[in-house]
Design a protein around this motif. Structure first.
Motif, PDB file in Angstrom:
ATOM      1  N   GLU A 138       0.848  -1.190   0.000  1.00 15.15           N
ATOM      2  CA  GLU A 138       0.000   0.000   0.000  1.00 15.15           C
ATOM      3  C   GLU A 138       0.885   1.243   0.000  1.00 15.15           C
ATOM      4  O   GLU A 138       1.919   1.277   0.662  1.00 15.15           O
ATOM      5  CB  GLU A 138      -0.915   0.026   1.220  1.00 15.15           C
ATOM      6  CG  GLU A 138      -1.893   1.198   1.205  1.00 15.15           C
ATOM      7  CD  GLU A 138      -2.874   1.182   2.358  1.00 15.15           C
ATOM      8  OE1 GLU A 138      -2.636   1.927   3.333  1.00 15.15           O
ATOM      9  OE2 GLU A 138      -3.864   0.432   2.288  1.00 15.15           O
ATOM     10  N   PHE A 139       0.483   2.248  -0.760  1.00 11.73           N
ATOM     11  CA  PHE A 139       1.276   3.463  -0.876  1.00 11.73           C
ATOM     12  C   PHE A 139       0.359   4.679  -0.843  1.00 11.73           C
ATOM     13  O   PHE A 139      -0.870   4.574  -0.953  1.00 11.73           O
ATOM     14  CB  PHE A 139       2.084   3.456  -2.181  1.00 11.73           C
ATOM     15  CG  PHE A 139       1.229   3.314  -3.412  1.00 11.73           C
ATOM     16  CD1 PHE A 139       0.549   4.399  -3.955  1.00 11.73           C
ATOM     17  CD2 PHE A 139       1.091   2.078  -4.024  1.00 11.73           C
ATOM     18  CE1 PHE A 139      -0.252   4.258  -5.071  1.00 11.73           C
ATOM     19  CE2 PHE A 139       0.288   1.927  -5.145  1.00 11.73           C
ATOM     20  CZ  PHE A 139      -0.388   3.018  -5.670  1.00 11.73           C
ATOM     21  N   THR A 140       0.977   5.844  -0.733  1.00 11.86           N
ATOM     22  CA  THR A 140       0.279   7.122  -0.859  1.00 11.86           C
ATOM     23  C   THR A 140       0.900   7.895  -2.004  1.00 11.86           C
ATOM     24  O   THR A 140       2.131   7.938  -2.132  1.00 11.86           O
ATOM     25  CB  THR A 140       0.399   7.948   0.433  1.00 11.86           C
ATOM     26  OG1 THR A 140      -0.227   7.239   1.505  1.00 11.86           O
ATOM     27  CG2 THR A 140      -0.277   9.310   0.278  1.00 11.86           C
ATOM     28  N   ILE A 141       0.066   8.481  -2.860  1.00  7.11           N
ATOM     29  CA  ILE A 141       0.574   9.378  -3.890  1.00  7.11           C
ATOM     30  C   ILE A 141       0.064  10.783  -3.605  1.00  7.11           C
ATOM     31  O   ILE A 141      -0.999  10.976  -3.011  1.00  7.11           O
ATOM     32  CB  ILE A 141       0.181   8.943  -5.319  1.00  7.11           C
ATOM     33  CG1 ILE A 141      -1.341   8.883  -5.497  1.00  7.11           C
ATOM     34  CG2 ILE A 141       0.826   7.619  -5.669  1.00  7.11           C
ATOM     35  CD1 ILE A 141      -1.769   8.613  -6.939  1.00  7.11           C
ATOM     36  N   VAL A 142       0.858  11.768  -4.017  1.00  7.01           N
ATOM     37  CA  VAL A 142       0.529  13.179  -3.819  1.00  7.01           C
ATOM     38  C   VAL A 142       0.771  13.896  -5.135  1.00  7.01           C
ATOM     39  O   VAL A 142       1.742  13.599  -5.843  1.00  7.01           O
ATOM     40  CB  VAL A 142       1.397  13.813  -2.712  1.00  7.01           C
ATOM     41  CG1 VAL A 142       1.029  15.285  -2.509  1.00  7.01           C
ATOM     42  CG2 VAL A 142       1.247  13.047  -1.404  1.00  7.01           C
ATOM     43  N   GLY A 143      -0.103  14.834  -5.483  1.00  4.12           N
ATOM     44  CA  GLY A 143       0.097  15.576  -6.721  1.00  4.12           C
ATOM     45  C   GLY A 143      -0.825  16.768  -6.835  1.00  4.12           C
ATOM     46  O   GLY A 143      -1.790  16.906  -6.075  1.00  4.12           O
ATOM     47  N   TYR A 144      -0.510  17.620  -7.799  1.00  3.85           N
ATOM     48  CA  TYR A 144      -1.298  18.824  -8.076  1.00  3.85           C
ATOM     49  C   TYR A 144      -2.060  18.695  -9.389  1.00  3.85           C
ATOM     50  O   TYR A 144      -2.498  19.681  -9.958  1.00  3.85           O
ATOM     51  CB  TYR A 144      -0.377  20.040  -8.142  1.00  3.85           C
ATOM     52  CG  TYR A 144       0.241  20.418  -6.815  1.00  3.85           C
ATOM     53  CD1 TYR A 144      -0.321  21.411  -6.023  1.00  3.85           C
ATOM     54  CD2 TYR A 144       1.378  19.773  -6.349  1.00  3.85           C
ATOM     55  CE1 TYR A 144       0.242  21.761  -4.804  1.00  3.85           C
ATOM     56  CE2 TYR A 144       1.952  20.113  -5.132  1.00  3.85           C
ATOM     57  CZ  TYR A 144       1.378  21.105  -4.367  1.00  3.85           C
ATOM     58  OH  TYR A 144       1.935  21.444  -3.159  1.00  3.85           O
TER      59      TYR A 144
END
Length: 279
Positions: free
Chosen positions: A158-164
């Motif tokens: 499981e991971f977390t992604i972050v973006g605009y």
């Protein structure tokens, strides 16, 4: 769990494209209104700048217009992002700006002084396992930092992604890929589904769904503007966004989003980063 009807492969689908977001030539950084969207957000949760503060918005002035990417500070002056984000820019004194929103407008905080891109990457390659670059800012620029992981995550992690980037990606009536909502910082979780050709890949919601059994922030996917954005596992940076697109689910009708992230620990990238980080 929704599943793609075909094997996840960055080499097998013509829809795959880098996910750099370009404004039109006439659109200024501070005058766009990227948060005005009536699309229901099911693939990302809006967050403030002090959540995952090492993940930052990058504004770029490219030959095609003003662009938007995401990157991650790994020390006080260096950002790891996608190689295609710096396409067409001068490696010395590039028009890349670490930016944030002030009073609702995108505002540059610092300009990059240089960058280096993995020499094994070329824009003609599109989505590619070596699509990575390091952008250098003045010392002390970083609001926070996240270290690069020392190993590749396993399938099922499981991971977390972050973006605009966009909070929705979908095919319009003409069959062309569209999106909306770029410029707002979002996060979400998903699970790594495959590692193929040194790319980390997974499927998720498009953000266009009107009804969903999945909670907001779950089963996320990347969109235009997320290019170079981080994949975090256990507080470390394991990958950056290279590209994505839409495929059909098993029912042959439903669109689902597919995302491809560069593995920072493949042999070529690891060697490249070792030569430029803290250079």
């Amino acid at each position: 769990m929704i599943k793609a009807a075909k094997k996840l492969s960055s080499q097998s689908a013509s829809f795959i494209a880098p996910v750099l977001f370009l404004f039109t030539l006439s659109t200024a950084c501070g005058t766009s209104n990227p948060s005005s969207s009536d699309v229901k957000v099911t693939n990302g949760v809006a967050i403030s700048e002090n959540v995952f503060p090492s993940a930052v918005l990058l504004m770029l002035e490219t030959p095609e217009g003003q662009g938007l990417c995401t990157g991650t500070f790994v020390n006080d002056s260096q950002v790891v992002t996608a190689g295609h984000c710096v396409e067409g820019l001068s490696a010395k004194n590039p028009s890349v700006f670490y930016s944030t929103k002030i009073n609702g407008e995108l505002t540059p905080l610092a300009q990059a002084v240089s960058f280096k891109r993995n020499p094994r990457y070329s824009i003609e390659l599109g989505v590619n396992p070596n699509d990575v670059a390091v952008i250098n800012f003045p010392a002390g620029t970083a609001p926070a930092t996240t270290p690069i992981a020392s190993q590749t995550p396993r399938v099922g992690t499981e991971f977390t992604i972050v973006g605009y980037g966009n909070n929705a990606n979908y095919n319009n009536a003409s069959g062309l890929l569209e999106g909306s909502g770029a410029g707002v910082k979002r996060q979400g979780r998903n699970t790594l589904e495959a590692i193929d050709n040194n790319m980390l890949s997974f499927v998720g919601l498009t953000g266009k769904e009107t009804k969903s059994t999945y909670a907001k922030g779950e089963l996320v996917a990347s969109g235009e503007g997320d290019s170079g954005g981080p994949m975090f596992v256990a507080g470390k940076l394991v990958g950056v966004t290279s590209g994505g697109g839409l495929v059909k689910a098993d029912d042959g009708v439903t669109d689902i989003a597919i995302s491809f992230y560069v593995d920072l620990n493949n042999a070529v990238n690891k060697a490249f980063l070792a030569t430029v980080i803290n250079e």
